[in-house]
Design a protein around this motif. Structure first.
Motif, PDB file in Angstrom:
ATOM      1  N   LEU A   1      32.126  17.469  35.806  1.00 51.29           N
ATOM      2  CA  LEU A   1      33.532  17.879  35.736  1.00 51.29           C
ATOM      3  C   LEU A   1      34.408  16.781  35.137  1.00 51.29           C
ATOM      4  O   LEU A   1      35.349  17.056  34.380  1.00 51.29           O
ATOM      5  CB  LEU A   1      34.040  18.247  37.136  1.00 51.29           C
ATOM      6  N   LYS A   2      34.107  15.533  35.473  1.00 55.10           N
ATOM      7  CA  LYS A   2      34.919  14.409  34.992  1.00 55.10           C
ATOM      8  C   LYS A   2      34.662  14.073  33.521  1.00 55.10           C
ATOM      9  O   LYS A   2      35.401  13.281  32.930  1.00 55.10           O
ATOM     10  CB  LYS A   2      34.652  13.172  35.855  1.00 55.10           C
ATOM     11  N   THR A   3      33.634  14.687  32.938  1.00 58.33           N
ATOM     12  CA  THR A   3      33.318  14.416  31.531  1.00 58.33           C
ATOM     13  C   THR A   3      34.355  15.045  30.599  1.00 58.33           C
ATOM     14  O   THR A   3      34.639  14.529  29.522  1.00 58.33           O
ATOM     15  CB  THR A   3      31.915  14.961  31.182  1.00 58.33           C
ATOM     16  N   PHE A   4      34.928  16.165  31.030  1.00 64.21           N
ATOM     17  CA  PHE A   4      35.907  16.865  30.195  1.00 64.21           C
ATOM     18  C   PHE A   4      37.226  16.096  30.152  1.00 64.21           C
ATOM     19  O   PHE A   4      37.607  15.419  31.118  1.00 64.21           O
ATOM     20  CB  PHE A   4      36.138  18.277  30.728  1.00 64.21           C
ATOM     21  N   SER A   5      37.919  16.197  29.046  1.00 71.23           N
ATOM     22  CA  SER A   5      39.195  15.499  28.888  1.00 71.23           C
ATOM     23  C   SER A   5      40.106  16.308  27.977  1.00 71.23           C
ATOM     24  O   SER A   5      39.691  17.317  27.384  1.00 71.23           O
ATOM     25  CB  SER A   5      38.972  14.115  28.283  1.00 71.23           C
ATOM     26  N   GLU A   6      41.334  15.852  27.852  1.00 74.37           N
ATOM     27  CA  GLU A   6      42.286  16.535  26.978  1.00 74.37           C
ATOM     28  C   GLU A   6      41.816  16.458  25.528  1.00 74.37           C
ATOM     29  O   GLU A   6      42.007  17.391  24.747  1.00 74.37           O
ATOM     30  CB  GLU A   6      43.666  15.893  27.126  1.00 74.37           C
ATOM     31  N   GLU A   7      41.180  15.329  25.180  1.00 74.17           N
ATOM     32  CA  GLU A   7      40.686  15.155  23.813  1.00 74.17           C
ATOM     33  C   GLU A   7      39.419  15.968  23.559  1.00 74.17           C
ATOM     34  O   GLU A   7      39.116  16.325  22.426  1.00 74.17           O
ATOM     35  CB  GLU A   7      40.390  13.667  23.541  1.00 74.17           C
ATOM     36  N   GLU A   8      38.663  16.247  24.632  1.00 69.20           N
ATOM     37  CA  GLU A   8      37.407  16.989  24.498  1.00 69.20           C
ATOM     38  C   GLU A   8      37.338  18.066  25.573  1.00 69.20           C
ATOM     39  O   GLU A   8      36.646  17.941  26.576  1.00 69.20           O
ATOM     40  CB  GLU A   8      36.221  16.017  24.638  1.00 69.20           C
TER      41      GLU A   8
ATOM     42  N   LEU B   1      28.089  25.411  38.503  1.00 64.97           N
ATOM     43  CA  LEU B   1      29.547  25.256  38.435  1.00 64.97           C
ATOM     44  C   LEU B   1      30.192  26.487  37.804  1.00 64.97           C
ATOM     45  O   LEU B   1      31.305  26.882  38.187  1.00 64.97           O
ATOM     46  CB  LEU B   1      29.904  24.000  37.636  1.00 64.97           C
ATOM     47  N   LEU B   2      29.484  27.104  36.862  1.00 70.46           N
ATOM     48  CA  LEU B   2      29.975  28.332  36.231  1.00 70.46           C
ATOM     49  C   LEU B   2      30.058  29.461  37.251  1.00 70.46           C
ATOM     50  O   LEU B   2      31.039  30.213  37.296  1.00 70.46           O
ATOM     51  CB  LEU B   2      29.039  28.717  35.079  1.00 70.46           C
ATOM     52  N   ALA B   3      29.039  29.575  38.086  1.00 68.86           N
ATOM     53  CA  ALA B   3      28.999  30.626  39.103  1.00 68.86           C
ATOM     54  C   ALA B   3      30.127  30.466  40.124  1.00 68.86           C
ATOM     55  O   ALA B   3      30.615  31.448  40.673  1.00 68.86           O
ATOM     56  CB  ALA B   3      27.649  30.613  39.818  1.00 68.86           C
ATOM     57  N   GLU B   4      30.557  29.232  40.367  1.00 71.78           N
ATOM     58  CA  GLU B   4      31.619  28.967  41.339  1.00 71.78           C
ATOM     59  C   GLU B   4      33.005  28.990  40.716  1.00 71.78           C
ATOM     60  O   GLU B   4      34.009  28.770  41.397  1.00 71.78           O
ATOM     61  CB  GLU B   4      31.387  27.598  42.000  1.00 71.78           C
ATOM     62  N   GLY B   5      33.079  29.228  39.411  1.00 71.57           N
ATOM     63  CA  GLY B   5      34.376  29.295  38.743  1.00 71.57           C
ATOM     64  C   GLY B   5      34.961  27.945  38.384  1.00 71.57           C
ATOM     65  O   GLY B   5      36.099  27.853  37.930  1.00 71.57           O
ATOM     66  N   LEU B   6      34.179  26.872  38.578  1.00 76.13           N
ATOM     67  CA  LEU B   6      34.668  25.533  38.257  1.00 76.13           C
ATOM     68  C   LEU B   6      34.474  25.195  36.780  1.00 76.13           C
ATOM     69  O   LEU B   6      35.085  24.271  36.259  1.00 76.13           O
ATOM     70  CB  LEU B   6      33.967  24.491  39.136  1.00 76.13           C
ATOM     71  N   LEU B   7      33.595  25.968  36.124  1.00 80.62           N
ATOM     72  CA  LEU B   7      33.437  25.876  34.675  1.00 80.62           C
ATOM     73  C   LEU B   7      33.513  27.269  34.080  1.00 80.62           C
ATOM     74  O   LEU B   7      33.241  28.261  34.761  1.00 80.62           O
ATOM     75  CB  LEU B   7      32.087  25.241  34.311  1.00 80.62           C
TER      76      LEU B   7
ATOM     77  N   ASN C   1      30.817  29.914  21.079  1.00 80.21           N
ATOM     78  CA  ASN C   1      30.007  28.746  20.693  1.00 80.21           C
ATOM     79  C   ASN C   1      29.081  28.244  21.806  1.00 80.21           C
ATOM     80  O   ASN C   1      28.315  27.298  21.600  1.00 80.21           O
ATOM     81  CB  ASN C   1      30.905  27.605  20.207  1.00 80.21           C
ATOM     82  N   GLY C   2      29.156  28.868  22.993  1.00 75.43           N
ATOM     83  CA  GLY C   2      28.275  28.494  24.093  1.00 75.43           C
ATOM     84  C   GLY C   2      28.679  27.233  24.831  1.00 75.43           C
ATOM     85  O   GLY C   2      28.009  26.822  25.783  1.00 75.43           O
ATOM     86  N   ARG C   3      29.768  26.606  24.415  1.00 70.99           N
ATOM     87  CA  ARG C   3      30.208  25.376  25.070  1.00 70.99           C
ATOM     88  C   ARG C   3      30.926  25.686  26.385  1.00 70.99           C
ATOM     89  O   ARG C   3      31.401  26.795  26.611  1.00 70.99           O
ATOM     90  CB  ARG C   3      31.135  24.582  24.150  1.00 70.99           C
ATOM     91  N   TYR C   4      31.006  24.659  27.216  1.00 67.07           N
ATOM     92  CA  TYR C   4      31.632  24.810  28.537  1.00 67.07           C
ATOM     93  C   TYR C   4      33.004  24.134  28.568  1.00 67.07           C
ATOM     94  O   TYR C   4      33.261  23.181  27.820  1.00 67.07           O
ATOM     95  CB  TYR C   4      30.738  24.205  29.624  1.00 67.07           C
ATOM     96  N   ARG C   5      33.858  24.653  29.432  1.00 67.68           N
ATOM     97  CA  ARG C   5      35.178  24.063  29.654  1.00 67.68           C
ATOM     98  C   ARG C   5      35.517  24.209  31.138  1.00 67.68           C
ATOM     99  O   ARG C   5      34.872  24.979  31.849  1.00 67.68           O
ATOM    100  CB  ARG C   5      36.229  24.774  28.798  1.00 67.68           C
ATOM    101  N   LEU C   6      36.512  23.473  31.598  1.00 73.36           N
ATOM    102  CA  LEU C   6      36.900  23.531  33.000  1.00 73.36           C
ATOM    103  C   LEU C   6      37.405  24.931  33.355  1.00 73.36           C
ATOM    104  O   LEU C   6      38.118  25.562  32.573  1.00 73.36           O
ATOM    105  CB  LEU C   6      37.987  22.491  33.293  1.00 73.36           C
ATOM    106  N   GLY C   7      37.040  25.389  34.561  1.00 72.48           N
ATOM    107  CA  GLY C   7      37.371  26.748  34.975  1.00 72.48           C
ATOM    108  C   GLY C   7      38.694  26.886  35.689  1.00 72.48           C
ATOM    109  O   GLY C   7      39.310  25.904  36.130  1.00 72.48           O
TER     110      GLY C   7
END
Length: 272
Positions: free
Chosen positions: A34-41, A67-73, A79-85
């Motif tokens: 979760l902490k890997t995501f940022s405003e720049e990425e 994390l996807l199943a819990e709605g956190l992602l 494109n198959g990429r993930y983002r914060l949920g």
């Protein structure tokens, strides 16, 4: 001659320890994801996640799926990429709400303390207890003492009753199911009496604690509402019974109600 012996855990204990350590390791890894995501990425693919966190690609995929199943992602279907949920936004909003309440309440709490010279509190409900987010103690030698972060049972405190009076029935039911344990000789532990008191709070708009949570102390609380009208906190004023008589407490009631309404207005609430 003394011998140095060391207890050797049996197979069951070792397996349980390894299992616990494994779960904690997974939680840590999930938090790192979760902490890997940022405003720049804001969006990251599995390969990048695995490389960034130095994890096997299969491990990164397993964590992301959980994390996807819990709605956190969330996953971008294009494109198959993930983002914060959106679930993280909801959790963050709860924290933001608390911070907003504390910030907007400060000037009103200071004014209430100055006008009454008694201790004032700002509290929120957490399951079956209240937590003090802020307090200003009276300047008088004999006074009500309290500490930020301290918990008290909701059912016998004036702040708690204000919050329970505007909570869902299942919240009140949980309080009753947990057990109403007396804190003083004047604590009423009847569930029927509690329900009656909560109804009275909804009608009158405030709650009084007459030595029910702390012997020798009286206090009064009123609700704080947010923009939607939901009660998100309670403010209170209290002091020793020898100084804060029932008559004087009634005299201070408008001050507490006005302070609560002022904070609510600052939070965007408008009376219907």
């Amino acid at each position: 001659m003394a011998t140095n012996t060391r207890a050797v855990p049996d197979a069951g204990e070792e397996a349980e320890q390894n299992s616990t350590e494994g779960r904690l390791s997974s939680v840590t890894a999930a938090i790192r994801v979760l902490k890997t995501f940022s405003e720049e990425e804001p969006e990251i693919g599995i390969s990048t996640l695995a490389k960034r966190l130095k994890l096997a690609k299969s491990t990164a995929h397993r964590l992301a799926t959980t994390l996807l199943a819990e709605g956190l992602l969330e996953q971008n279907v294009e494109n198959g990429r993930y983002r914060l949920g959106i679930e993280l936004f909801a959790l963050g909003a709860l924290v933001r709400r608390r911070l907003d309440v504390s910030a907007q309440a400060l000037p009103f709490l200071h004014e209430l303390r100055e006008r009454t010279d008694e201790t004032v509190h700002l509290a929120i409900l957490d399951t079956t207890s209240i937590i003090y987010l802020f307090n200003l103690e009276s300047n008088q030698a004999i006074r009500m003492r309290s500490y930020i972060g301290v918990r008290k049972p909701a059912f016998c405190t004036c702040e708690g009753r204000v919050l329970l009076a505007h909570s869902a029935p299942d919240v009140v039911g949980r309080v009753i199911k947990e057990g109403l344990v007396a804190r003083t000789l004047k604590t009423d532990t009847s569930s029927a009496a509690l329900l009656k008191m909560l109804e009275q709070v909804r009608i009158e708009g405030f709650s009084v604690d007459d030595e029910e949570s702390e012997t020798g102390m009286r206090s009064i609380a009123a609700p704080v509402r947010d923009m939607s009208g939901q009660v998100v906190a309670a403010i209170s004023m209290g002091g020793p019974t020898q100084r804060l008589t029932k008559k004087s407490l009634r005299g201070f009631t408008p001050l507490v109600l006005n302070a609560a309404e002022g904070i609510s207005t600052r939070l965007g609430y408008r009376r219907p």
